[in-house]
Design a protein around this motif. Structure first.
Motif, PDB file in Angstrom:
ATOM      1  N   LEU A  43      53.903  22.570  74.202  1.00 37.96           N
ATOM      2  CA  LEU A  43      54.730  21.376  74.417  1.00 37.96           C
ATOM      3  C   LEU A  43      54.717  20.990  75.891  1.00 37.96           C
TER       4      LEU A  43
ATOM      5  N   LEU B 179      60.579  11.763  73.718  1.00 39.65           N
ATOM      6  CA  LEU B 179      60.406  12.868  74.667  1.00 39.65           C
ATOM      7  C   LEU B 179      59.714  12.391  75.938  1.00 39.65           C
TER       8      LEU B 179
ATOM      9  N   THR C  72      57.968  18.645  68.450  1.00 41.63           N
ATOM     10  CA  THR C  72      58.934  17.996  69.341  1.00 41.63           C
ATOM     11  C   THR C  72      60.300  17.897  68.669  1.00 41.63           C
TER      12      THR C  72
END
Length: 244
Positions: free
Chosen positions: A195, A238, A227
């Motif tokens: 991520l 995000l 996510t």
């Protein structure tokens, strides 16, 4: 604990590289100043690290997060932090990091009077960052766990399968060592670092799918699932709040 990204433009956050002689023990130093007016909570993304944080009154540990955490920071408060390098936290703090996962703990609970002395040095000094760095003097680094972390950070990172043998561990030993060193197993660490890799790569790719593939996701749906589970946001949301 991860890089703090404020939800409004008024709070400020900045990082300072660690001195060259401490970069195997300290990932970076950072400073966050909350707005003077009441502000929204701050979303903190998981990143595989542990931070020691001085808020001007107390010294506390932000343990390794398995998912994004929301922190309420009082108006006008200045936080000075030291992000520990991988493979350092358990030896510095004196306990396996799985005991600190998803927790914020006063250092005095772990160190007793030693933490009080550190707090006194921070309160009396004009340079809290130097006082934080002094806490890392002589700490032993777990080199194999540091090697694992840095490998999983790379764009060429393989799946966790096979890493145990490459590092000289059994699968069971690797799981235990990761839980001690990072607060969770290698598969969770792999997801968190993927991520973070996506956030780093996204500005350099034309779309979400291209960035997801470059970061090591199987497809855009894989990215969206991660996510949502790790941050509670869609990939676009995000990037809007935490893109680099």
């Amino acid at each position: 604990m991860a890089t703090i990204s404020a939800m409004s433009e008024t709070p400020s956050y900045g990082e300072i590289p660690a001195p060259p002689g401490l970069r195997d023990r300290v990932a970076c130093l950072w400073r966050f100043r909350q707005a003077d007016a009441p502000a929204s909570p701050v979303r903190i993304l998981p990143d595989g690290h542990v931070d020691l944080i001085w808020d001007g009154r107390a010294l506390f540990v932000a343990g390794p997060d398995t998912a994004a955490a929301m922190a309420d920071v009082e108006a006008g408060v200045v936080l000075t932090g030291m992000r520990l390098a991988p493979g350092v936290g358990a030896n510095l703090l004196g306990l396996p990091l799985h005991h600190l996962a998803n927790r914020r703990v006063a250092l005095a609970e772990l160190w007793g009077t030693r933490a009080n002395r550190a707090g006194d040095a921070l309160a009396e000094g004009r340079n809290p960052q130097a006082a934080l760095l002094a806490l890392c003097d002589g700490v032993v680094v777990d080199r194999r766990m540091q090697q694992l972390f840095r490998f999983l950070q790379t764009e060429e990172a393989a799946r966790v399968t096979g890493l145990a043998a490459a590092l000289g561990f059994s699968e069971r030993s690797l799981r235990r060592r990761c839980q001690d060193a990072f607060g969770y197993g290698a598969k969770t660490l792999d997801r968190i670092l993927r991520l973070q890799r996506f956030l780093k790569l996204a500005p350099h790719h034309p779309g979400l799918t291209a960035a997801a593939l470059a970061a090591g996701y199987g497809d855009a749906q894989h990215l969206a699932r991660d996510t949502q589970q790790l941050v509670g946001l869609s990939p676009r949301a995000l990037l809007a709040g935490h893109g680099r």
